[in-house]
Structures are given as C-alpha cells and as structure tokens.
Design an enzyme around this catalytic site. Structure first.
Site, PDB file in Angstrom:
ATOM      1  N   ASP A   1       0.846  -1.196   0.000  1.00  0.00           N
ATOM      2  CA  ASP A   1       0.000   0.000   0.000  1.00  0.00           C
ATOM      3  C   ASP A   1       0.885   1.251   0.000  1.00  0.00           C
ATOM      4  O   ASP A   1       1.532   1.549   1.011  1.00  0.00           O
ATOM      5  CB  ASP A   1      -0.889  -0.033   1.246  1.00  0.00           C
ATOM      6  CG  ASP A   1      -2.088   0.897   1.154  1.00  0.00           C
ATOM      7  OD1 ASP A   1      -2.116   1.734   0.244  1.00  0.00           O
ATOM      8  OD2 ASP A   1      -2.989   0.774   2.004  1.00  0.00           O
ATOM      9  N   ASP A   2       0.974   1.943  -1.126  1.00  0.00           N
ATOM     10  CA  ASP A   2       1.764   3.181  -1.251  1.00  0.00           C
ATOM     11  C   ASP A   2       3.263   2.919  -1.392  1.00  0.00           C
ATOM     12  O   ASP A   2       4.072   3.791  -1.071  1.00  0.00           O
ATOM     13  CB  ASP A   2       1.568   4.108  -0.044  1.00  0.00           C
ATOM     14  CG  ASP A   2       0.194   4.739   0.035  1.00  0.00           C
ATOM     15  OD1 ASP A   2      -0.721   4.299  -0.678  1.00  0.00           O
ATOM     16  OD2 ASP A   2       0.030   5.672   0.847  1.00  0.00           O
TER      17      ASP A   2
ATOM     18  N   CYS B   1      -5.696   4.942  -3.967  1.00  0.00           N
ATOM     19  CA  CYS B   1      -6.004   3.584  -3.501  1.00  0.00           C
ATOM     20  C   CYS B   1      -7.160   2.902  -4.218  1.00  0.00           C
ATOM     21  O   CYS B   1      -6.981   1.888  -4.900  1.00  0.00           O
ATOM     22  CB  CYS B   1      -6.283   3.612  -2.002  1.00  0.00           C
ATOM     23  SG  CYS B   1      -4.922   4.250  -1.015  1.00  0.00           S
TER      24      CYS B   1
ATOM     25  N   ASP C   1      -0.125  -0.669  -5.051  1.00  0.00           N
ATOM     26  CA  ASP C   1      -1.269  -0.020  -5.691  1.00  0.00           C
ATOM     27  C   ASP C   1      -0.887   1.311  -6.327  1.00  0.00           C
ATOM     28  O   ASP C   1      -1.569   1.796  -7.228  1.00  0.00           O
ATOM     29  CB  ASP C   1      -2.446   0.154  -4.724  1.00  0.00           C
ATOM     30  CG  ASP C   1      -2.085   0.899  -3.452  1.00  0.00           C
ATOM     31  OD1 ASP C   1      -0.910   1.247  -3.253  1.00  0.00           O
ATOM     32  OD2 ASP C   1      -3.010   1.125  -2.626  1.00  0.00           O
ATOM     33  N   HIS C   2       0.181   1.937  -5.883  1.00  0.00           N
ATOM     34  CA  HIS C   2       0.730   3.155  -6.498  1.00  0.00           C
ATOM     35  C   HIS C   2       1.975   3.549  -5.734  1.00  0.00           C
ATOM     36  O   HIS C   2       2.336   2.917  -4.727  1.00  0.00           O
ATOM     37  CB  HIS C   2      -0.275   4.315  -6.496  1.00  0.00           C
ATOM     38  CG  HIS C   2      -0.996   4.477  -5.195  1.00  0.00           C
ATOM     39  ND1 HIS C   2      -0.386   4.942  -4.061  1.00  0.00           N
ATOM     40  CD2 HIS C   2      -2.263   4.184  -4.831  1.00  0.00           C
ATOM     41  CE1 HIS C   2      -1.246   4.948  -3.073  1.00  0.00           C
ATOM     42  NE2 HIS C   2      -2.386   4.474  -3.502  1.00  0.00           N
TER      43      HIS C   2
END
Length: 489
Positions: free
Chosen positions: A29-30, A65, A297-298
């Site tokens: 996540d991130d 997200c 996710d990014h």
C-alpha cells in the site's frame, strides 16, 4: 502472426492441462520504487526478483487507492468502474453488480481455485464489515479483510463474515497477523486437491507506517531522498504544483524524514511475510509450482515538488511501481521491458491459472512475455504506451500543503520504448464525471533528458516532439473511451 499466437495458446493450454499452479499476489500500500521503496525488502529481492522476472516499466492507471485496487481486482480501467454520480469509493462504484461480478476471485473459483484474501481490499468495506448481517465477500472462499485503515494495532477485520478485533500486543501487529492467517489458510487448502489463489494485501507502508516494535530503531540515521525535484519550485507545472510553498526545513522536513524511516521499517515486516510464504511453500514441496508476485497499488512522494507526502500526481514517484514475479517457466534474473500496468494483473493471473480471460477485462496478459514455454519463437508484439486517468478528490491537504484540488483531474499517456521516454498530460477543471471538456493545462516531459520532470516542455516542443504529443493525445482519448477487449493493446 496468427501461427505465432496459436503456438503460444497451445503451449499455455498444455500447461493448464497439467497440474495447475498456485498463485500468490502480495500487494503493498503506497510502496514507491523511484524513491527506493524496494530497498528494505532484501529477502523479496533474493527470493522473488532474483529467482524470477522484473517488469521494468510497470505503472498504475490511477495513483490513488480505491481506483487502483478496483482495477487490480477486475482488470478494468477505472473509467469502466466509475460511479455515474461522481460519488462512490474515490469515484468508483465498487458495490454495483457489474463490479462485484467482475472480481477475479469469482472467475478463479470457476476455474477450480480455492481463493483467499487477507488484508486491505478496498477503502469502502461497509457492506462486509457490518456488525449485523454483514455481506459475504464475493470471490473468496476464506478471508480476513480489513475494516479500518490508518493503524497497525487494534484493528477490526471481517473474518468470513464475522467481526474480529486485535489488541496492542506485539503479536497483534497488523502485517504479522495477515502473514500468519494467510499461511494457515494455505496449509488447510494444501490438504486438499485444489490449486490456491492468495491475495495478501498488507497495509504497509501506508501512513502512519507504524513499524513493528522489533524494527523501531532501524534506519535511524537515514533521511528521505533529496532528489533533484525535492522542495523544487516548478512554476511551469499545473496549479497544484506551482502554488506550493517551500517545505519548512525546521518543522516539515523532520516529519518527512521520520515518515520515510517508518515506511522502510514497516516494509521490513512485509519482507518477513515474504520469507514466511516462500519457506512455507518450500517446506510443502510447492514452491516450484507457485507463482509469487509482489507489487503496489501506487507510488508515493516525500517532498518532491514541495508535496510533503501523498500520491495522486502524474509524476514517476506516484505512477511507477515495483512488479516482481517468480514461478514455473520464469527464468531467474529476467526482465520484461514492455510497458505494463495494474490493468494487466487480473488477465495475467487468469492466464497463469489456465483459465479463459473474461471479455470485460481491458488489460492484457503478459504471461507469454515472461514465461518460457517449449517453443522459443519470437514473442507477441507488446504495447509501448499506457494510459493514466485521475479524478480529483477535491481539496486535500498534507502539512498545510494543498496536494489535490478541483483542477487536478487529468488524462495522461506514458510512453517508453528503445528510443522514447515521455509523459503527456492534460488537466481539466472540476471534473468528477466521465465526460471531459477542454483541457485548461498541459504537461509534456522527455524523461531521457529530464528524468525528474523539472521542466514542462509543452509550450516549447517543436517538430517531432509536437507530432509525438499529438500521437499521445490521440492514444489517451482512444483508450479512455474503450471497453472490454476493444481497448487498444
């Protein structure tokens, strides 16, 4: 070309007719890659990257997200999941029948897989986290899905439709809970005869990026990378960037550095999770029959263009993410340099599972690009351009810096090949709907000459660069209007 496609199809049919492979997706996540986000994960590098393939040019369609995760789950672009009223989960309709029916877990179940989900799925989980009459998470036989975000202890989960909470003990650390639960589930599945698909999604390194107690002191002497665009005033960029005030060295810079350290510390526990999964598969004799992939996710920013912390932007630190994978037929230390992204994950998983790729998916499987089969003829042609689309979330601030705004909606194209390395972007005012009017700002970068995107050359581009901008503009508007397999590949 028709004969080539047939040969590859026959090779994969032979693989699917044999014992089906297990598939594990680990989704952070991130986690950036441009600012060194993979560096803390030494074991993942040794056990996945060096034992398999790296996708060197892997991007996300939308650097925030819920849209990105919705794309990963369905293989559809966000514009095909977009809510009709601009509401939903960051503008995504993730509760409608079209989305629920498209979740790849359901299609893997149809292909004979046992499916499990552990960790963060989407940002809007209310239907599945209700104290009474909670809905069953579609597409997963077993799950421990997160119901709250932004903390690493005292979490609430839906465990197969029943709420479960954790406390403050070291054993309650979120990443550890998810790793242990996923391995226990895999152990139970391997007692039967079904292949498994595990979707393991730790919250790390998302803010507050709380480290496990045993990693609190790691990296104590490190600071966030002072890249050339760190605290850089870019007056020729779009409004959100050019209006940024300098980062306060006395106050904000210390917070940025501590967040950087905690992000890396929190990723050490994800690295432990990777070790646990790999060693478990090895002990069970299943490692050589399992595809294990890791991505995010990014990306993220930590002071770039004076943005203290967040994502959302079209720049490399936000849209470029790691993607590494090991498994049957994937050569060690191999690389795929084609332009791929999160819209391609679900189709690739379907093909690795020996299943038919549903017609609604917009992405394309890159399985044939990385898996060696008995036939070593030239691989199918692959794209060199990728679409980015983002709808503003309104006025979002971090440390009193405006990091998003009503004119931060954009369409963009990312081009990478042996001779070109460009980004083209169009910005629109106040758009939350699918329809776009006329752009109010443009950006254009040659990353071979300007890798940190310091100088917007849209207004000064001439000759071949001006022609290239028009080509990229046509591509992004063609791609933005596409549905199903009609998307340009």
């Amino acid at each position: 070309m028709a004969r080539l496609c047939l040969l590859f199809a026959l090779a994969f049919l032979e693989l699917s007719a044999a014992k089906k492979s297990h598939i594990i997706l680990i989704l952070t996540d991130d986690q950036d890659i441009t600012l060194g986000g993979l560096e803390p994960m030494k074991n993942a590098v040794e056990m996945i990257q060096k034992e398999g393939a790296t996708l060197d040019n892997f991007f996300v369609t939308t650097p925030v997200c819920c849209p990105s995760r919705a794309t990963i789950l369905t293989g559809m672009y966000p514009h095909n999941i977009h809510s009709t009223d601009g509401a939903g989960c960051m503008h995504m309709n993730v509760t409608g029948e079209d989305f629920v029916g498209a979740m790849m877990g359901k299609w893997l179940q149809k292909a004979g897989y046992a499916t499990g989900q552990f960790g963060k799925l989407l940002n809007n989980m209310k239907p599945y986290c209700s104290e009474q009459n909670a809905e069953i998470l579609p597409g997963f036989d077993s799950y421990l899905t997160m119901c709250n975000y932004g903390r690493y202890f005292e979490n609430t989960f839906s465990k197969n439709g029943h709420l479960m909470t954790t406390g403050k003990k070291p054993s309650d650390y979120l990443t550890s809970v998810l790793g242990n639960a996923s391995i226990e589930w895999m152990k139970s599945v391997l007692e039967g005869d079904k292949p498994l698909f595990a979707y393991i999604a730790p919250h790390a390194p998302h803010i507050p990026a709380t480290p496990a107690p045993w990693y609190m002191d790691n990296y104590s002497d490190m600071k966030a990378p002072r890249t050339p665009n760190y605290n850089y005033s870019a007056l020729d960029h779009h409004f959100v960037i050019r209006q940024q005030q300098p980062i306060n060295v006395q106050k904000e810079e210390g917070e940025i550095d501590e967040l950087f350290r905690n992000r890396w510390r929190s990723l050490l526990s994800v690295d432990d999770l990777v070790v646990g999964v790999i060693k478990f598969l090895e002990e069970k004799g299943e490692l050589n029959n399992t595809y294990v992939m890791l991505t995010s996710d990014h990306g993220y920013q930590l002071g770039q263009f004076r943005l203290p912390m967040c994502k959302l932007q079209v720049y490399e630190h936000d849209i470029r993410v790691p993607f590494i994978i090991r498994g049957p037929g994937i050569p060690a230390n191999s690389h795929f340099k084609g332009v791929a992204g999160n819209v391609d994950i679900a189709p690739t998983i379907m093909e690795l599972a020996g299943a038919e790729i549903p017609s609604f998916m917009n992405g394309r499987s890159f399985a044939k690009q990385i898996v060696q089969t008995g036939n070593q003829e030239e691989k199918e042609p692959w794209r060199n351009m990728y679409m980015i689309e983002y709808w503003s979330l309104g006025n979002v601030t971090r440390m009193d810096h405006l990091v998003d705004g009503v004119n931060d909606t954009y369409l963009a194209a990312r081009l990478v090949n042996s001779t070109h390395n460009y980004v083209y972007a169009e910005y629109y005012p106040g758009t939350t709907q699918l329809e776009f009017g006329e752009p109010v700002e443009y950006e254009f970068y040659n990353l071979d000459h300007d890798p940190w995107q310091l100088k917007n050359t849209y207004s000064t581009a001439e000759g071949s660069d001006r022609m290239l901008m028009e080509e990229m503009r046509k591509y992004v508007h063609q791609e933005y209007g596409c549905v199903g397999h009609h998307c340009p590949q």
